[in-house]
Structure formats: C-alpha cells, structure tokens
Scaffold this motif. Structure first.
Motif, PDB file in Angstrom:
ATOM      1  N   SER A  25       0.819  -1.203   0.000  1.00 50.35           N
ATOM      2  CA  SER A  25       0.000   0.000   0.000  1.00 50.35           C
ATOM      3  C   SER A  25       0.860   1.264   0.000  1.00 50.35           C
ATOM      4  CB  SER A  25      -0.927  -0.015   1.224  1.00 50.35           C
ATOM      5  OG  SER A  25      -1.746   1.124   1.250  1.00 50.35           O
ATOM      6  N   ALA A  26       1.889   1.285   0.854  1.00 49.27           N
ATOM      7  CA  ALA A  26       2.753   2.462   0.931  1.00 49.27           C
ATOM      8  C   ALA A  26       3.579   2.640  -0.340  1.00 49.27           C
ATOM      9  CB  ALA A  26       3.671   2.353   2.147  1.00 49.27           C
ATOM     10  N   VAL A  83     -11.450  -2.207   2.901  1.00 46.55           N
ATOM     11  CA  VAL A  83     -12.263  -1.186   2.231  1.00 46.55           C
ATOM     12  C   VAL A  83     -11.423   0.037   1.872  1.00 46.55           C
ATOM     13  CG1 VAL A  83     -14.222   0.385   2.504  1.00 46.55           C
ATOM     14  CG2 VAL A  83     -14.392  -1.968   3.315  1.00 46.55           C
ATOM     15  N   SER A  84     -10.522   0.429   2.768  1.00 47.11           N
ATOM     16  CA  SER A  84      -9.664   1.587   2.505  1.00 47.11           C
ATOM     17  C   SER A  84      -8.817   1.385   1.256  1.00 47.11           C
ATOM     18  CB  SER A  84      -8.762   1.846   3.714  1.00 47.11           C
ATOM     19  OG  SER A  84      -7.780   2.818   3.412  1.00 47.11           O
ATOM     20  N   ASP A  85      -8.171   0.226   1.154  1.00 42.54           N
ATOM     21  CA  ASP A  85      -7.336  -0.046  -0.024  1.00 42.54           C
ATOM     22  C   ASP A  85      -8.182  -0.165  -1.291  1.00 42.54           C
ATOM     23  OD1 ASP A  85      -4.842   0.058   1.117  1.00 42.54           O
ATOM     24  OD2 ASP A  85      -4.792  -2.057   1.646  1.00 42.54           O
ATOM     25  N   PHE A  86      -9.380  -0.725  -1.158  1.00 35.85           N
ATOM     26  CA  PHE A  86     -10.255  -0.835  -2.333  1.00 35.85           C
ATOM     27  C   PHE A  86     -10.649   0.549  -2.854  1.00 35.85           C
ATOM     28  CE2 PHE A  86     -14.604  -0.900  -4.077  1.00 35.85           C
ATOM     29  CZ  PHE A  86     -14.394  -1.704  -5.179  1.00 35.85           C
ATOM     30  N   PRO A 121      -5.511   7.162   5.421  1.00 30.43           N
ATOM     31  CA  PRO A 121      -5.276   7.084   6.870  1.00 30.43           C
ATOM     32  C   PRO A 121      -6.025   5.957   7.574  1.00 30.43           C
ATOM     33  CG  PRO A 121      -5.575   9.367   6.212  1.00 30.43           C
ATOM     34  CD  PRO A 121      -5.936   8.527   5.024  1.00 30.43           C
ATOM     35  N   ALA A 122      -7.239   5.641   7.128  1.00 31.25           N
ATOM     36  CA  ALA A 122      -8.000   4.575   7.781  1.00 31.25           C
ATOM     37  C   ALA A 122      -7.295   3.233   7.632  1.00 31.25           C
ATOM     38  CB  ALA A 122      -9.413   4.505   7.195  1.00 31.25           C
ATOM     39  N   GLY A 123      -6.752   2.969   6.449  1.00 29.61           N
ATOM     40  CA  GLY A 123      -6.021   1.723   6.241  1.00 29.61           C
ATOM     41  C   GLY A 123      -4.765   1.655   7.091  1.00 29.61           C
TER      42      GLY A 123
END
Length: 421
Positions: A25-26, A83-86, A121-123
């Motif tokens: 992700s990062a 969900v955040s990454d999606f 931020p949520a992820g």
C-alpha cells in the motif's frame, strides 16, 4: 508441549501479512507522489498546477486521519483495511480512465488526488492497530515488531518513487497509475488471508456510538494522557518546523542550483538513514532507554538542521541528511509503543488516528510559514528560523517529566483505569 502445539502458539503469519500489506500500500502511495506531479507538468508545464494537485492530496489528510481511528474502532480493523485499499485503488484508477475518456484538467486531477488521499489514513490506522495482537502471536517484543514495521514503511517510500520514475520513463505517467492501483489490490489480497484475534467487527458495547462522539473520545483520551499529549505536541512542533525543509527549502535551493539529481540524493540519504535507524531500534531498545533515544533524536535533528542552514557542500548535506534519518528512525517505533501500551484495546484505532492527525495538521502550518519567509529573507535565513526553534524544543524535552513514562512499565489495569478517569 508437543511440536504441533508449539507451532500453533507461535505464528509469524499475521505479522508478515500486516507488513507485506503495508509495504504494498505504501509503495503505491510512493509511486503516486512522483506520478501525479509529473502528469500535471506533462499536461500544463506549470509548477503552480503541480502544487495545487499536491496540496489537494494533503489537505484531506487532516480530517480523514482524525476520524479514521473511529472508523477502525466502529467497523473493525481487517474490514477497514480492505475497504480503505479498495477505495484507494478505485480513486487512482479513475485518473487513467478519465484520461482515456473525458480528459484530465487540473481541477479534476486535484479532486481525484484529494479523493484518493482521503481513504489512506484509515487503512494505516487499521494495520497499526492490529500490530500488538500479531506481535503477541509471533512472541516478539513490541519494540522489535514496531522497529520492523517502521523500517518496512520507510522502505516503501524509498522504493516507491524510484519505481514510479522508471515506470514513467517506460510506460508513461498515466499508465503508471495502473501499477499504483495494482499495489492497493495486492494489499487487499494480502489482508484477505489474515486471521487474527481482535481484527473482526468490535463488540457492540465497545463500539463508538457515532463518528463524532467516537472521535471526541479519542481526542479526550489523548489529551488526558500525559505521555500521549506530550508526544503529540512535540511531534506537531517538530513536524511543522522540519517538513518545509524537505518539501520547500531543499527543492528551492537545488532549483536555484539547477541540480534536481542532488535533491534526490539528499532525500534518499534521509530515507536510507530512516530505514537503518528504525531497524537499529529493535536491537537498541533492550539496552538504551526510549527517553534517551527520543531526546537524542530531537537534539540531533535540531543540530543537523542548523548545520544544513549554512548550505554547505553536497557531501556535508548528504552526511547531515543521513544523520537525520538515523537518529529519527527510532521515533516512529517509540511513538507506536506509547500508543499501544497506553490505549485500551477497544480505543486503539482512535488513539492512532488522533496521534497521526497531529502531524498532518502541523505540516501545512510549516508550509505557510516557510514559503513567505523564503520570498522575503531568502533560503539560508529561513533555514535558521526553522532550525533554531528545534534546538529549543530539544532543550525543553530534557525537562519534560512525561517522557520518563516511556520507560515505565504499564499494565492493562492501569490503562483501563486511565480510560475510566
């Protein structure tokens, strides 16, 4: 104890999956840092437009990070990460889709950049909140796990821009964003395999009643905890004074010299130092007090910034940049440790979100100060204006009794009592 029982009691899988998802992700975000400004400049040729898009990607982080922890504590850590990454993948994919259909303008790019930044931020908070449980299953110390996690995060932002640059040169800026979306999707697949206690939907009695009340509870908890409040305020002050160095002062200085490659070398030296420093913390934590490492970090940062303010030769700047990364590498793991040991299990997401939002709040303040100062008094004087207060903050930190609590033993009952108060 049988071999089978011992194997079941010590599981490295969850910790490995969290770190892999974080790396993916990062790295996607690191690629975007390079690809979005390049895409804007490719289309308009105006640096102001690139700054508008970059600013649009930064501003939503303040509010979204503040409320992200409540999302985690309300809907569950694993679900929030997925969900955040999606949503991040969808928002990034919209850019090449718009380029192929309706076309891209600066306002559209700014809006899509802001949309993508809103979900990150949520992820991050979700994965950080799962670290203690994963660490327990691996039978590692929190210090060791936090050291690996922060080093892993730094590696992502070290390789992401490099990968982005190569991709831009080979497939173009627009198509590079498909790779970013793929990174987020790979993170989703990784977390989909994660099975971990406390990662599912929280119990009804511990869930925040609403987004607003949950966030207020997180703010109140951090403010009433002396250690967390102190760390948040010190972090805000240091970030506000230091972030303009990387994002404004050095770019302005090397632009005057017409040496963009040297800017990359300095920023890379900081990143490499950060990776080494974060990894070293895992070994140092057993022998050196956390407070000592924290004081060393802030003091060395101030002194290195003063040294940089003289605008010395490149080899000196590279050495100072490496030193900044080395001494500040342990700060992330130390802050994680404080949040993990000082927050109740059911509030951990909110505490992480509130603490993260302080840094996002400080960054824009520093930019507002640095820009006008450079225009009025020049780069060198602005450097000193920012550096000297950091030395002052370091001096103040030596007298802060709250930082001694970094090395105090905390038991779960004390955390629960602190929350009830």
């Amino acid at each position: 104890m049988t071999a089978t029982t011992a194997t079941a009691a010590r599981r490295f899988g969850p910790l490995a999956l969290i770190n892999l998802a974080t790396l993916l992700s990062a790295t996607g975000n690191g690629i975007t840092i390079v690809a979005l400004p390049w895409l804007v400049l490719e289309r308009t040729g105006r640096a102001t437009d690139a700054a508008i898009v970059a600013g649009a990607a930064t501003l939503p982080l303040l509010l979204s990070s503040l409320f992200s922890g409540t999302v985690v504590d309300r809907f569950g850590r694993r679900r929030t990460s997925l969900v955040s990454d999606f949503l991040s993948a969808v928002s990034v994919s919209l850019i090449p889709l718009m380029a192929a259909t309706a076309g891209l303008s600066v306002p559209v790019l700014a809006a899509l950049a802001a949309l993508g930044a809103t979900f990150d931020p949520a992820g991050i908070a979700a994965r950080e909140s799962m670290l203690p449980a994963a660490t327990k299953e691996a039978r590692w110390s929190l210090d060791r796990a936090n050291s690996l996690y922060e080093a892993n995060y730094n590696v992502a932002y070290l390789i992401g821009p490099g990968v982005g640059g190569v991709l831009i040169a080979t497939v173009g800026a627009v198509n590079t964003l498909w790779v970013t979306a793929a990174c987020f999707l790979a993170s989703i697949v990784t977390i989909a395999f994660l099975r971990l206690d406390g990662a599912g939907k929280p119990d009804r009695e511990t869930r925040p009643e609403s987004m607003w009340t949950g966030t207020l509870d997180g703010l109140k908890f951090v403010w009433h905890n002396r250690l967390l409040r102190t760390l948040a305020l010190v972090d805000m002050a240091v970030v506000a004074l230091y972030m303009p160095v990387e994002s404004v002062l050095f770019p302005a200085y090397f632009t005057e010299l017409d040496q963009p490659a040297q800017l990359g070398w300095v920023l890379m030296a900081m990143a490499v130092g950060g990776v080494i420093g974060a990894l070293a913390y895992g070994a140092l934590a057993a022998h050196v007090r956390r407070r000592t490492l924290m004081l060393l970090a802030v003091t060395a940062l101030g002194l290195c910034m003063v040294g940089m303010a003289f605008l010395p030769p490149l080899w000196v700047l590279l050495t100072l940049a490496l030193m900044v990364g080395l001494v500040f590498g342990p700060v992330g793991p130390i802050a994680n440790y404080a949040m993990q040991t000082r927050s109740p299990e059911h509030m951990r997401g909110r505490v992480v979100g509130v603490m993260t939002s302080t840094a996002y709040a400080a960054g824009p303040l520093g930019y507002l100060l640095a820009g006008p100062l450079i225009d009025s008094v020049g780069i060198r004087t602005t450097f000193f204006v920012l550096a000297i207060p950091v030395v002052g903050i370091a001096a103040v930190c030596f007298g802060l009794p709250a930082l001694r609590e970094l090395d105090a033993l905390v038991v779960e009952s004390e955390v629960a009592h602190s929350y009830r108060e």
